[in-house]
Design a protein around this motif. Structure first.
Motif, PDB file in Angstrom:
ATOM      1  N   ALA A  62      28.841  35.115  46.380  1.00 36.69           N
ATOM      2  CA  ALA A  62      29.306  36.209  45.522  1.00 36.69           C
ATOM      3  C   ALA A  62      30.542  36.876  46.119  1.00 36.69           C
ATOM      4  O   ALA A  62      31.477  37.244  45.392  1.00 36.69           O
ATOM      5  CB  ALA A  62      28.193  37.233  45.315  1.00 36.69           C
ATOM      6  N   ARG A  63      30.561  37.031  47.435  1.00 40.71           N
ATOM      7  CA  ARG A  63      31.734  37.620  48.073  1.00 40.71           C
ATOM      8  C   ARG A  63      32.964  36.730  47.900  1.00 40.71           C
ATOM      9  O   ARG A  63      34.078  37.210  47.660  1.00 40.71           O
ATOM     10  CB  ARG A  63      31.457  37.869  49.562  1.00 40.71           C
ATOM     11  N   LEU A  64      32.754  35.426  48.016  1.00 40.06           N
ATOM     12  CA  LEU A  64      33.877  34.498  47.834  1.00 40.06           C
ATOM     13  C   LEU A  64      34.357  34.478  46.385  1.00 40.06           C
ATOM     14  O   LEU A  64      35.558  34.370  46.111  1.00 40.06           O
ATOM     15  CB  LEU A  64      33.457  33.100  48.280  1.00 40.06           C
ATOM     16  N   PHE A  65      33.412  34.585  45.437  1.00 40.49           N
ATOM     17  CA  PHE A  65      33.807  34.620  44.025  1.00 40.49           C
ATOM     18  C   PHE A  65      34.557  35.908  43.716  1.00 40.49           C
ATOM     19  O   PHE A  65      35.505  35.906  42.908  1.00 40.49           O
ATOM     20  CB  PHE A  65      32.586  34.478  43.132  1.00 40.49           C
ATOM     21  N   LEU A  66      34.158  37.004  44.346  1.00 36.48           N
ATOM     22  CA  LEU A  66      34.891  38.260  44.165  1.00 36.48           C
ATOM     23  C   LEU A  66      36.342  38.092  44.610  1.00 36.48           C
ATOM     24  O   LEU A  66      37.263  38.565  43.933  1.00 36.48           O
ATOM     25  CB  LEU A  66      34.208  39.374  44.967  1.00 36.48           C
ATOM     26  N   ALA A  67      36.551  37.411  45.728  1.00 43.13           N
ATOM     27  CA  ALA A  67      37.927  37.168  46.172  1.00 43.13           C
ATOM     28  C   ALA A  67      38.690  36.334  45.147  1.00 43.13           C
ATOM     29  O   ALA A  67      39.871  36.595  44.874  1.00 43.13           O
ATOM     30  CB  ALA A  67      37.915  36.460  47.531  1.00 43.13           C
ATOM     31  N   ALA A  68      38.015  35.337  44.547  1.00 39.22           N
ATOM     32  CA  ALA A  68      38.665  34.516  43.523  1.00 39.22           C
ATOM     33  C   ALA A  68      38.988  35.349  42.281  1.00 39.22           C
ATOM     34  O   ALA A  68      40.032  35.149  41.643  1.00 39.22           O
ATOM     35  CB  ALA A  68      37.774  33.332  43.161  1.00 39.22           C
ATOM     36  N   LEU A  69      38.112  36.283  41.920  1.00 45.06           N
ATOM     37  CA  LEU A  69      38.382  37.161  40.780  1.00 45.06           C
ATOM     38  C   LEU A  69      39.605  38.033  41.045  1.00 45.06           C
ATOM     39  O   LEU A  69      40.439  38.245  40.150  1.00 45.06           O
ATOM     40  CB  LEU A  69      37.163  38.046  40.501  1.00 45.06           C
ATOM     41  N   ARG A  70      39.706  38.541  42.258  1.00 41.08           N
ATOM     42  CA  ARG A  70      40.867  39.379  42.585  1.00 41.08           C
ATOM     43  C   ARG A  70      42.160  38.568  42.505  1.00 41.08           C
ATOM     44  O   ARG A  70      43.179  39.055  42.014  1.00 41.08           O
ATOM     45  CB  ARG A  70      40.679  39.980  43.981  1.00 41.08           C
ATOM     46  N   GLU A  71      42.106  37.343  43.003  1.00 45.26           N
ATOM     47  CA  GLU A  71      43.286  36.485  42.910  1.00 45.26           C
ATOM     48  C   GLU A  71      43.642  36.206  41.456  1.00 45.26           C
ATOM     49  O   GLU A  71      44.821  36.234  41.073  1.00 45.26           O
ATOM     50  CB  GLU A  71      43.025  35.168  43.641  1.00 45.26           C
ATOM     51  N   ALA A  72      42.622  35.921  40.637  1.00 45.95           N
ATOM     52  CA  ALA A  72      42.869  35.637  39.215  1.00 45.95           C
ATOM     53  C   ALA A  72      43.430  36.854  38.503  1.00 45.95           C
ATOM     54  O   ALA A  72      44.312  36.733  37.639  1.00 45.95           O
ATOM     55  CB  ALA A  72      41.585  35.173  38.548  1.00 45.95           C
ATOM     56  N   ALA A  73      42.941  38.045  38.865  1.00 48.16           N
ATOM     57  CA  ALA A  73      43.431  39.271  38.217  1.00 48.16           C
ATOM     58  C   ALA A  73      44.929  39.459  38.475  1.00 48.16           C
ATOM     59  O   ALA A  73      45.652  39.963  37.623  1.00 48.16           O
ATOM     60  CB  ALA A  73      42.652  40.467  38.729  1.00 48.16           C
ATOM     61  N   GLU A  74      45.394  39.011  39.645  1.00 50.29           N
ATOM     62  CA  GLU A  74      46.811  39.148  39.963  1.00 50.29           C
ATOM     63  C   GLU A  74      47.677  38.206  39.128  1.00 50.29           C
ATOM     64  O   GLU A  74      48.881  38.424  38.993  1.00 50.29           O
ATOM     65  CB  GLU A  74      47.038  38.886  41.450  1.00 50.29           C
ATOM     66  N   THR A  75      47.066  37.149  38.566  1.00 48.64           N
ATOM     67  CA  THR A  75      47.840  36.214  37.750  1.00 48.64           C
ATOM     68  C   THR A  75      47.902  36.619  36.284  1.00 48.64           C
ATOM     69  O   THR A  75      48.663  36.019  35.515  1.00 48.64           O
ATOM     70  CB  THR A  75      47.232  34.785  37.817  1.00 48.64           C
ATOM     71  N   ILE A  76      47.076  37.608  35.897  1.00 48.00           N
ATOM     72  CA  ILE A  76      47.120  38.076  34.520  1.00 48.00           C
ATOM     73  C   ILE A  76      48.416  38.845  34.326  1.00 48.00           C
ATOM     74  O   ILE A  76      48.749  39.728  35.128  1.00 48.00           O
ATOM     75  CB  ILE A  76      45.909  38.987  34.211  1.00 48.00           C
ATOM     76  N   PRO A  77      49.192  38.576  33.293  1.00 50.52           N
ATOM     77  CA  PRO A  77      50.458  39.283  33.095  1.00 50.52           C
ATOM     78  C   PRO A  77      50.253  40.781  33.036  1.00 50.52           C
ATOM     79  O   PRO A  77      49.175  41.273  32.657  1.00 50.52           O
ATOM     80  CB  PRO A  77      50.967  38.744  31.748  1.00 50.52           C
TER      81      PRO A  77
END
Length: 313
Positions: A296-311
Motif C-alpha cells: 500500500a505504501r508503494l502504491f501510494l508513491a505510484a499514485l503521487r507520481e501519477a498525480a504529477e502527470t495529470i495536466p
C-alpha cells in the motif's frame, strides 16, 4: 490423576539454534565438521546438542563413536521434524523480507469512479511494472462506501474525494491533487463558443443532469456555493450516459477534470471559474493508527507520481 496433563501432550520448548546444530551434525556425522560449517567451536555445538537432548527428555540423539557420531533411533525420528521447522522458518523469513520490500503480498484498494479515468490506471500500471508478484484487487465506489470498506479492514487504501461530505477525521489523508470542474453543454449551446472560465450562475436557469435529485453532497455543491440551487431534471448515475443526455440537448452537467480527457466529441466542456478554491480535493486514505501494508505504501508513491502527470487542472 485427574487434572494432570498427559505427558504425550506436553510440547517441549525447543530453540531453533539447537535444531540447526542438530541438523548440521546429522548431515555431516561429525561435531567437528558441523562446528566448522556453522563457524562455531566444537564445544558450542556439543552444548547445543546436550541442551536439545535435555529438553526432549534426556534421550540421546547421537551415538558418540571413536570417529564421528551416528543418529540414534530418537535422532532419526527428530530429523524430519527439525527439517520441517527450519524450512518453515526460512520460508517465513524469505516471505517477510519480500513483504517488506513490497515484492510480494497483496494490495487491496478502492477508488471513486472518475479517479479510474486516468489517475488510478496510470498509478496501477507503474505499480504492476515494478511489483508484478503482488496480488492486486480493486473496488470502485462512492467515497463514503469506500471509507466504510477501509474501516472494516477490507481495503488497505482508498482513493477518495471531498465530494459527498464524508467525515474524514478517522483517516490519514495523503493529498494527491486539487481538482477543478468543467460544465458540459451541447455543441449548439449559446455558451459553447465562450472563451475562458464561466461562472455556474450563468447556467442557473438550465436543466441539469446529475447523479442524484438533490445537489447536496455532490459536485453540484459548487452551484450552491455560488448562490443558486440547480434544477435537476434528469438523474443519471453513469458518466458516459450523462454525456449522452447532454449531447441530445436535454441539459448540462458537471464533469470533473479527472474525467475531462475522456468526453465524447459532440459536447463542449467549459472550465468552471473557481471561486476561491478548487471544487474538490483528491486523497489516498488509510486508517489512522493502522500500519499500511508495504504494498500500500508503494502504491501510494505510484499514485503521487501519477498525480504529477495529470495536466494542470
Amino acid at each position: 490423576m485427574a487434572g494432570m496433563p498427559n505427558t504425550h501432550d506436553v510440547v517441549p520448548e525447543l530453540s531453533t539454534v539447537w535444531l540447526r546444530a542438530f541438523l548440521e551434525v546429522a548431515r555431516h556425522g561429525s561435531f567437528t565438521v558441523a562446528a566448522r560449517t556453522l563457524g562455531w567451536t566444537q564445544s558450542a555445538v556439543s552444548r547445543q546438542i546436550s541442551s536439545l537432548e535435555s529438553a526432549l527428555g534426556g534421550e540421546p540423539l547421537f551415538d558418540r563413536l571413536p570417529r564421528g557420531v551416528r543418529l540414534t533411533e530418537a535422532g532419526r525420528v527428530l530429523v524430519p521434524y527439525a527439517e520441517a521447522v527450519t524450512e518453515a522458518l526460512t520460508g517465513a523469513g524469505r516471505e517477510l523480507a519480500d513483504l517488506r520490500a513490497g515484492t510480494a503480498g497483496r494490495l487491496r484498494f478502492g477508488a471513486f469512479a472518475t479517479a479510474d479515468a486516468a489517475l488510478v490506471p496510470r498509478a496501477l500500471a507503474a505499480f504492476r511494472a515494478r511489483r508484478p508478484r503482488v496480488r492486486v484487487t480493486r473496488e470502485e465506489g462512492l467515497t463514503p462506501a469506500l471509507l466504510d470498506r477501509l474501516t472494516a479492514g477490507h481495503l488497505d487504501l482508498a482513493v477518495v474525494s471531498t465530494t459527498g461530505r464524508a467525515p474524514l477525521d478517522a483517516y490519514d489523508l495523503h493529498h494527491l491533487l486539487d481538482e477543478s470542474l468543467y460544465v458540459a453543454v451541447p455543441a449548439d449551446h449559446p455558451l459553447a463558443g465562450h472563451e475562458g472560465p464561466v461562472r455556474l450562475g450563468q447556467l442557473a436557469d438550465a436543466d441539469w443532469i446529475a447523479g442524484g435529485s438533490q445537489p447536496e453532497g455532490t459536485l453540484l455543491d459548487a452551484a450552491l456555493r455560488q448562490g443558486f440551487r440547480p434544477r435537476v431534471t434528469h438523474v443519471v448515475a453513469e458518466w458516459t450516459a450523462k454525456q449522452g443526455y447532454v449531447a441530445a440537448g436535454l441539459g448540462v452537467t458537471l464533469i470533473p477534470a479527472l474525467a475531462a480527457a475522456s468526453v465524447r466529441p459532440d459536447i463542449v466542456l467549459l472550465p468552471v471559474l473557481d471561486e476561491g478554491a478548487a471544487a474538490r480535493a483528491v486523497y489516498a486514505a488509510t486508517v489512522k493508527g493502522r500500519s499500511p501494508a508495504p504494498a500500500a505504501r508503494l502504491f501510494l508513491a505510484a499514485l503521487r507520481e501519477a498525480a504529477e502527470t495529470i495536466p494542470a487542472l
